[in-house]
Write an enzyme that holds these catalytic residues in place. Sequence first.
Site, mmCIF file in Angstrom:
data_model
loop_
_atom_site.group_PDB
_atom_site.id
_atom_site.type_symbol
_atom_site.label_atom_id
_atom_site.label_comp_id
_atom_site.label_asym_id
_atom_site.label_seq_id
_atom_site.Cartn_x
_atom_site.Cartn_y
_atom_site.Cartn_z
ATOM 1 N N ASN A 1 0.773 -1.309 -0.002
ATOM 2 C CA ASN A 1 -0.043 0.069 -0.198
ATOM 3 C C ASN A 1 0.771 1.354 0.106
ATOM 4 O OD1 ASN A 1 1.087 -0.092 2.730
ATOM 5 N ND2 ASN A 1 -0.968 -0.045 3.523
ATOM 6 N N HIS B 1 3.774 7.730 1.001
ATOM 7 C CA HIS B 1 3.401 6.798 2.002
ATOM 8 C C HIS B 1 4.502 5.723 1.875
ATOM 9 C CE1 HIS B 1 0.836 3.376 3.630
ATOM 10 N NE2 HIS B 1 1.449 4.151 4.618
ATOM 11 N N HIS C 1 -5.351 6.830 9.866
ATOM 12 C CA HIS C 1 -4.215 7.110 9.250
ATOM 13 C C HIS C 1 -4.635 6.626 7.720
ATOM 14 C CE1 HIS C 1 -4.264 2.712 8.862
ATOM 15 N NE2 HIS C 1 -3.123 2.524 8.460
ATOM 16 N N PRO D 1 -4.152 9.855 3.639
ATOM 17 C CA PRO D 1 -4.473 9.506 2.493
ATOM 18 C C PRO D 1 -5.562 8.446 2.025
ATOM 19 C CG PRO D 1 -2.623 8.495 3.369
ATOM 20 C CD PRO D 1 -2.991 9.151 4.327
#
Lengths: 465, 137
Positions: free
Chosen positions: A193, A225, A388, A362
């Site tokens: 991810n 990320h 998160h 995100p």
Amino acid sequence: MKNRNVIEKEEGMNVPGVVYASKKIFNEIKGDKTIEQVKNVAKLPGIVGESIALPDCHRGYGFPIGGVAAFDLKKGVISPGGVGYDINCGVLLLKTNLTSKDLIGKEKMLADALEKKIPSGVGRGSPFQVSYKEFDQILEKGSQYLVEKGYGMKEDYLFCEEEGCMKEADASLVSDRAKKRGIGQLGTIGAGNHFLDVLEVEKIFDKKIAKVFGLKKNQIVILVHCGSRGLGHQVASDYIKKMEEEYGIKKFPDRELICAPINSKLGKEYFSAMSAAANFAFANKQIIIHWLREEFINHFSKSKIEVLYQVCHNIAKFEEYVIDGKKTKVCVHRKGATRSFGPGRIEIPKEYRKVGQPVLIPGSMGTASYVLVGTKKSEKLTFGSSVHGAGRVMSRTEAVKTIKGENTKKRLIFQNIILRSGSDQLIIEESPEVYKNIDEVVDIVENLGISKKVAKLKPKIVLIG
Amino acid sequence: MLKFKFFSHTADIKFRAYGKNIEESFENSVYALIKSISNSKIEESKKIKIKVSGKDMESLLYNFLEEVLYLIDSKNFFVSKVRNIKINKKVFNLSAEFSGDLGKNLKIFSHVKAITYDEMFVKKIKEKWIIQVVLDV
């Protein structure tokens, strides 16, 4: 209180559990062990307040993802499973002086260039190479060391949680095995991810705070990320093993709940090794910032890239809260959660201190991402924490069975989003439908008051693994 | 006999590996792990001998699979075939020979971060060994 689901104390639980979620989300997670994990965390020695799961929660191992737990410094424990294997996996938001107009006609070229410049690094390593001696410095000083060496500017780490360096880090407590896994991976995103997105500010919710953060409508921003790569994963594994050797495995309902008293030698050593891994993650992103600046200047000669903020998702920290009317320092574990401090906290960069810290959330591939601001209420409800991300709902196996990668690609093309990925399977596994609806999750967060919306970001370029 | 099978797990990867003896089930668990990372056919261009020990059967399995991840991160080496695997069930140690190839020749879609103890087991059911592992991705 709406969206607050209390899990009453049962035998063995030292505190109650709380799942902050809408009815819909609460029902979804009932099938997947999250609640059992919230209860298990509540059984750990010295836990304070409540064992908390946030609206993006789902099952983890030992502790749930989207989990927050605080421990008393005298009686409490620290647990590698409460931090997770990807220590200081987190999100970095960069703001540019470009607007969506500047990008017109250059999107594809920029996407190709960024894909080439910023490696995923999986199975290939990174072009950024350092000696082991320098590597130890990076582990102890994080972003600050790299800025000293010319890979950025002071503001890069000043606008970062912990100012890009957890001071308790001790490189000698990180195994050679962990160092070997990490030394070749600085400046890499990883897969799964993890991503790098170029986005446009689509909407401003709070003009005053957006101005403080330096955000304007139609501005181009970059969201990254990633975490501590192989190094952090090995630190977690190493200390799980050490704690098992020291304390045995029989005491806990789940082997991944292994922990050590905060005050013990091993507990302190884990914290120092975890801090070193956290610094690796800060440094990892610092290299990416440096490379992004190099690449952007090739395409936009007057481009400026500044750090808006960087947050940690998987971390343990010592923080002070008012508990039962008394100022008390506790060890907060956040596993898949973002710190969300409100105005006034000393930990926030002074430019933001009057309004609260930026909370970066995100979305999934092709959906919106959000910038929020931390609140005082989060300090009362969730030990200063917020969500998160959207949080997964569908397994990878089910995604592969039910989602066609071609459809996901088509949808992104239709939305004018450029997608670059090393593999079609990853596109399927990270398709938007495997996640909860980010807009819904963010609305719950705002309703709870644990963070407040500032801006909505729309993806233009999405780079994954 | 089926070598391994994947099961549903919200965010991570869960698999079971099978074998007529414990060595074969351990070997097949490596293939399941590699399959979680890359779909490419991996050549056998390089050999690496490994030795691993544990405190019990689960930790031996954990450390064995972690070795596979260690080789990926530190040497960019991906295992294609496991040979000569020997397990001492009394003292929980193991030796084996890996052959495989470098990552630059492969298409990689996932990065398994870690092996976890979540729902892990190593069991003998009738004449068959079954291993269950959840991977953190």
